[in-house]
Design a protein around this motif. Structure first.
Motif, PDB file in Angstrom:
ATOM      1  N   ASN A  14     -30.317  50.275   4.741  1.00  0.00           N
ATOM      2  CA  ASN A  14     -29.369  51.320   5.173  1.00  0.00           C
ATOM      3  C   ASN A  14     -28.183  50.728   5.917  1.00  0.00           C
ATOM      4  O   ASN A  14     -27.044  51.141   5.708  1.00  0.00           O
ATOM      5  CB  ASN A  14     -30.079  52.362   6.048  1.00  0.00           C
ATOM      6  N   GLU A  15     -28.436  49.738   6.754  1.00  0.00           N
ATOM      7  CA  GLU A  15     -27.356  49.107   7.504  1.00  0.00           C
ATOM      8  C   GLU A  15     -26.408  48.352   6.585  1.00  0.00           C
ATOM      9  O   GLU A  15     -25.183  48.378   6.773  1.00  0.00           O
ATOM     10  CB  GLU A  15     -27.936  48.150   8.565  1.00  0.00           C
ATOM     11  N   ILE A  16     -26.964  47.687   5.593  1.00  0.00           N
ATOM     12  CA  ILE A  16     -26.126  46.944   4.648  1.00  0.00           C
ATOM     13  C   ILE A  16     -25.258  47.909   3.847  1.00  0.00           C
ATOM     14  O   ILE A  16     -24.054  47.673   3.674  1.00  0.00           O
ATOM     15  CB  ILE A  16     -26.994  46.058   3.731  1.00  0.00           C
ATOM     16  N   ILE A  17     -25.842  48.996   3.377  1.00  0.00           N
ATOM     17  CA  ILE A  17     -25.079  49.986   2.618  1.00  0.00           C
ATOM     18  C   ILE A  17     -23.988  50.587   3.502  1.00  0.00           C
ATOM     19  O   ILE A  17     -22.840  50.738   3.072  1.00  0.00           O
ATOM     20  CB  ILE A  17     -26.002  51.086   2.040  1.00  0.00           C
ATOM     21  N   GLN A  18     -24.330  50.892   4.721  1.00  0.00           N
ATOM     22  CA  GLN A  18     -23.343  51.474   5.641  1.00  0.00           C
ATOM     23  C   GLN A  18     -22.207  50.486   5.906  1.00  0.00           C
ATOM     24  O   GLN A  18     -21.030  50.856   5.875  1.00  0.00           O
ATOM     25  CB  GLN A  18     -24.007  51.870   6.956  1.00  0.00           C
ATOM     26  N   PHE A  19     -22.531  49.224   6.142  1.00  0.00           N
ATOM     27  CA  PHE A  19     -21.513  48.228   6.452  1.00  0.00           C
ATOM     28  C   PHE A  19     -20.647  47.901   5.238  1.00  0.00           C
ATOM     29  O   PHE A  19     -19.426  47.854   5.328  1.00  0.00           O
ATOM     30  CB  PHE A  19     -22.168  46.950   6.983  1.00  0.00           C
ATOM     31  N   LEU A  20     -21.284  47.669   4.074  1.00  0.00           N
ATOM     32  CA  LEU A  20     -20.528  47.326   2.864  1.00  0.00           C
ATOM     33  C   LEU A  20     -19.734  48.512   2.329  1.00  0.00           C
ATOM     34  O   LEU A  20     -18.666  48.334   1.762  1.00  0.00           O
ATOM     35  CB  LEU A  20     -21.459  46.850   1.751  1.00  0.00           C
ATOM     36  N   ASN A  21     -20.325  49.703   2.471  1.00  0.00           N
ATOM     37  CA  ASN A  21     -19.724  50.928   1.929  1.00  0.00           C
ATOM     38  C   ASN A  21     -19.310  50.727   0.473  1.00  0.00           C
ATOM     39  O   ASN A  21     -18.145  50.921   0.104  1.00  0.00           O
ATOM     40  CB  ASN A  21     -18.534  51.368   2.788  1.00  0.00           C
ATOM     41  N   PRO A  22     -20.271  50.335  -0.382  1.00  0.00           N
ATOM     42  CA  PRO A  22     -19.924  50.063  -1.783  1.00  0.00           C
ATOM     43  C   PRO A  22     -19.448  51.312  -2.516  1.00  0.00           C
ATOM     44  O   PRO A  22     -20.011  52.392  -2.343  1.00  0.00           O
ATOM     45  CB  PRO A  22     -21.241  49.547  -2.374  1.00  0.00           C
ATOM     46  N   GLN A  23     -18.406  51.137  -3.319  1.00  0.00           N
ATOM     47  CA  GLN A  23     -17.786  52.246  -4.045  1.00  0.00           C
ATOM     48  C   GLN A  23     -17.691  51.890  -5.525  1.00  0.00           C
ATOM     49  O   GLN A  23     -17.649  50.717  -5.892  1.00  0.00           O
ATOM     50  CB  GLN A  23     -16.366  52.502  -3.514  1.00  0.00           C
ATOM     51  N   ASN A  24     -17.591  52.909  -6.356  1.00  0.00           N
ATOM     52  CA  ASN A  24     -17.413  52.697  -7.784  1.00  0.00           C
ATOM     53  C   ASN A  24     -16.268  51.706  -8.017  1.00  0.00           C
ATOM     54  O   ASN A  24     -15.196  51.829  -7.431  1.00  0.00           O
ATOM     55  CB  ASN A  24     -17.107  54.021  -8.482  1.00  0.00           C
ATOM     56  N   GLY A  25     -16.535  50.727  -8.854  1.00  0.00           N
ATOM     57  CA  GLY A  25     -15.519  49.740  -9.201  1.00  0.00           C
ATOM     58  C   GLY A  25     -15.556  48.483  -8.360  1.00  0.00           C
ATOM     59  O   GLY A  25     -14.884  47.500  -8.695  1.00  0.00           O
ATOM     60  N   ASP A  26     -16.315  48.468  -7.271  1.00  0.00           N
ATOM     61  CA  ASP A  26     -16.384  47.282  -6.420  1.00  0.00           C
ATOM     62  C   ASP A  26     -17.084  46.130  -7.134  1.00  0.00           C
ATOM     63  O   ASP A  26     -17.924  46.339  -8.009  1.00  0.00           O
ATOM     64  CB  ASP A  26     -17.163  47.570  -5.134  1.00  0.00           C
ATOM     65  N   ILE A  27     -16.721  44.927  -6.714  1.00  0.00           N
ATOM     66  CA  ILE A  27     -17.430  43.719  -7.133  1.00  0.00           C
ATOM     67  C   ILE A  27     -18.129  43.196  -5.885  1.00  0.00           C
ATOM     68  O   ILE A  27     -17.482  42.893  -4.878  1.00  0.00           O
ATOM     69  CB  ILE A  27     -16.481  42.652  -7.696  1.00  0.00           C
ATOM     70  N   ILE A  28     -19.451  43.125  -5.958  1.00  0.00           N
ATOM     71  CA  ILE A  28     -20.262  42.690  -4.825  1.00  0.00           C
ATOM     72  C   ILE A  28     -21.104  41.504  -5.267  1.00  0.00           C
ATOM     73  O   ILE A  28     -21.680  41.507  -6.358  1.00  0.00           O
ATOM     74  CB  ILE A  28     -21.206  43.817  -4.333  1.00  0.00           C
ATOM     75  N   ILE A  29     -21.218  40.512  -4.400  1.00  0.00           N
ATOM     76  CA  ILE A  29     -22.087  39.368  -4.672  1.00  0.00           C
ATOM     77  C   ILE A  29     -23.229  39.378  -3.668  1.00  0.00           C
ATOM     78  O   ILE A  29     -23.014  39.420  -2.459  1.00  0.00           O
ATOM     79  CB  ILE A  29     -21.323  38.034  -4.589  1.00  0.00           C
ATOM     80  N   ASP A  30     -24.448  39.365  -4.210  1.00  0.00           N
ATOM     81  CA  ASP A  30     -25.654  39.229  -3.400  1.00  0.00           C
ATOM     82  C   ASP A  30     -26.093  37.782  -3.561  1.00  0.00           C
ATOM     83  O   ASP A  30     -26.630  37.391  -4.601  1.00  0.00           O
ATOM     84  CB  ASP A  30     -26.732  40.196  -3.880  1.00  0.00           C
ATOM     85  N   CYS A  31     -25.829  36.978  -2.542  1.00  0.00           N
ATOM     86  CA  CYS A  31     -26.041  35.533  -2.645  1.00  0.00           C
ATOM     87  C   CYS A  31     -27.501  35.116  -2.585  1.00  0.00           C
ATOM     88  O   CYS A  31     -27.819  33.967  -2.886  1.00  0.00           O
ATOM     89  CB  CYS A  31     -25.262  34.826  -1.544  1.00  0.00           C
ATOM     90  N   THR A  32     -28.368  36.016  -2.181  1.00  0.00           N
ATOM     91  CA  THR A  32     -29.810  35.757  -2.146  1.00  0.00           C
ATOM     92  C   THR A  32     -30.492  37.013  -2.668  1.00  0.00           C
ATOM     93  O   THR A  32     -31.093  37.768  -1.909  1.00  0.00           O
ATOM     94  CB  THR A  32     -30.266  35.418  -0.720  1.00  0.00           C
ATOM     95  N   ILE A  33     -30.423  37.223  -3.970  1.00  0.00           N
ATOM     96  CA  ILE A  33     -30.840  38.499  -4.554  1.00  0.00           C
ATOM     97  C   ILE A  33     -32.322  38.791  -4.382  1.00  0.00           C
ATOM     98  O   ILE A  33     -32.723  39.948  -4.330  1.00  0.00           O
ATOM     99  CB  ILE A  33     -30.398  38.617  -6.025  1.00  0.00           C
ATOM    100  N   GLY A  34     -33.141  37.765  -4.265  1.00  0.00           N
ATOM    101  CA  GLY A  34     -34.572  38.008  -4.072  1.00  0.00           C
ATOM    102  C   GLY A  34     -35.102  38.933  -5.156  1.00  0.00           C
ATOM    103  O   GLY A  34     -34.834  38.748  -6.331  1.00  0.00           O
ATOM    104  N   GLY A  35     -35.828  39.958  -4.750  1.00  0.00           N
ATOM    105  CA  GLY A  35     -36.374  40.919  -5.696  1.00  0.00           C
ATOM    106  C   GLY A  35     -35.414  42.021  -6.074  1.00  0.00           C
ATOM    107  O   GLY A  35     -35.764  42.929  -6.819  1.00  0.00           O
ATOM    108  N   GLY A  36     -34.200  41.975  -5.558  1.00  0.00           N
ATOM    109  CA  GLY A  36     -33.182  42.962  -5.919  1.00  0.00           C
ATOM    110  C   GLY A  36     -33.210  44.238  -5.098  1.00  0.00           C
ATOM    111  O   GLY A  36     -32.566  45.212  -5.453  1.00  0.00           O
ATOM    112  N   GLY A  37     -33.937  44.247  -4.002  1.00  0.00           N
ATOM    113  CA  GLY A  37     -34.059  45.444  -3.178  1.00  0.00           C
ATOM    114  C   GLY A  37     -32.744  45.954  -2.615  1.00  0.00           C
ATOM    115  O   GLY A  37     -32.463  47.156  -2.655  1.00  0.00           O
ATOM    116  N   HIS A  38     -31.938  45.070  -2.084  1.00  0.00           N
ATOM    117  CA  HIS A  38     -30.621  45.471  -1.595  1.00  0.00           C
ATOM    118  C   HIS A  38     -29.703  45.794  -2.769  1.00  0.00           C
ATOM    119  O   HIS A  38     -28.970  46.778  -2.754  1.00  0.00           O
ATOM    120  CB  HIS A  38     -29.980  44.363  -0.747  1.00  0.00           C
TER     121      HIS A  38
END
Length: 153
Positions: A14-38
């Protein structure tokens, strides 16, 4: 792993989503994707026009994230690699700028709970501790062959 969600339970989603505030069209890099939870929560917010790039050097993590994000394959690129090479990875995908980058640093619950990974003292197992098991140097080799000065450095 019994299911995709067994790989790792992400923290602070929840904190990551709130901080990143991802929106349609964004390009986001998850540098440690792990199991993909975030990432699964991020991708839901950046589609249909966004792109998520997930990087991990752990083959198990790459497999788990690929399964978890299978329905988003048009908008997800999962790369087996080390975030040390983030710039090169982005360039190889023709990405010059991004809207957000996250790092979930540390060891995953999956890695800790798998005795053969050698991350936990809870098991009588070989001291391995490699994120990328294709690397030759294990923690066992390191502590038993490096001198004290090298280990200290």
């Amino acid at each position: 792993m019994n299911s995709i969600n067994d790989y790792h339970t992400p923290v602070m989603v929840n904190e990551i989503i709130q901080f990143l505030n991802p929106q349609n069209g964004d390009i986001i890099i998850d540098c440690t994707i792990g199991g993909g939870g975030h990432s699964v929560e991020i991708i839901k917010r950046i589609i249909p026009d966004g792109m998520l790039i997930g990087i991990d050097q752990d083959d198990d993590a790459v497999a788990a994230a690929s399964k978890r994000l299978i329905e988003y394959t048009d908008n997800v690129k999962i790369i087996k690699g080390n975030f040390l090479y983030l710039k090169e990875i982005a360039a190889s995908l023709n990405i010059n700028s991004v809207d957000g980058i996250i790092f979930d640093l540390g060891v995953s619950s999956f890695q800790l709970n798998e005795p053969e990974r050698g991350f936990s003292f809870q098991y009588n197992a070989v001291l391995d501790m490699r994120m990328d098991r294709t690397q030759n140097l294990t923690a066992e080799k390191l502590v038993n062959t490096f001198n004290e000065e090298t280990l200290t450095d």
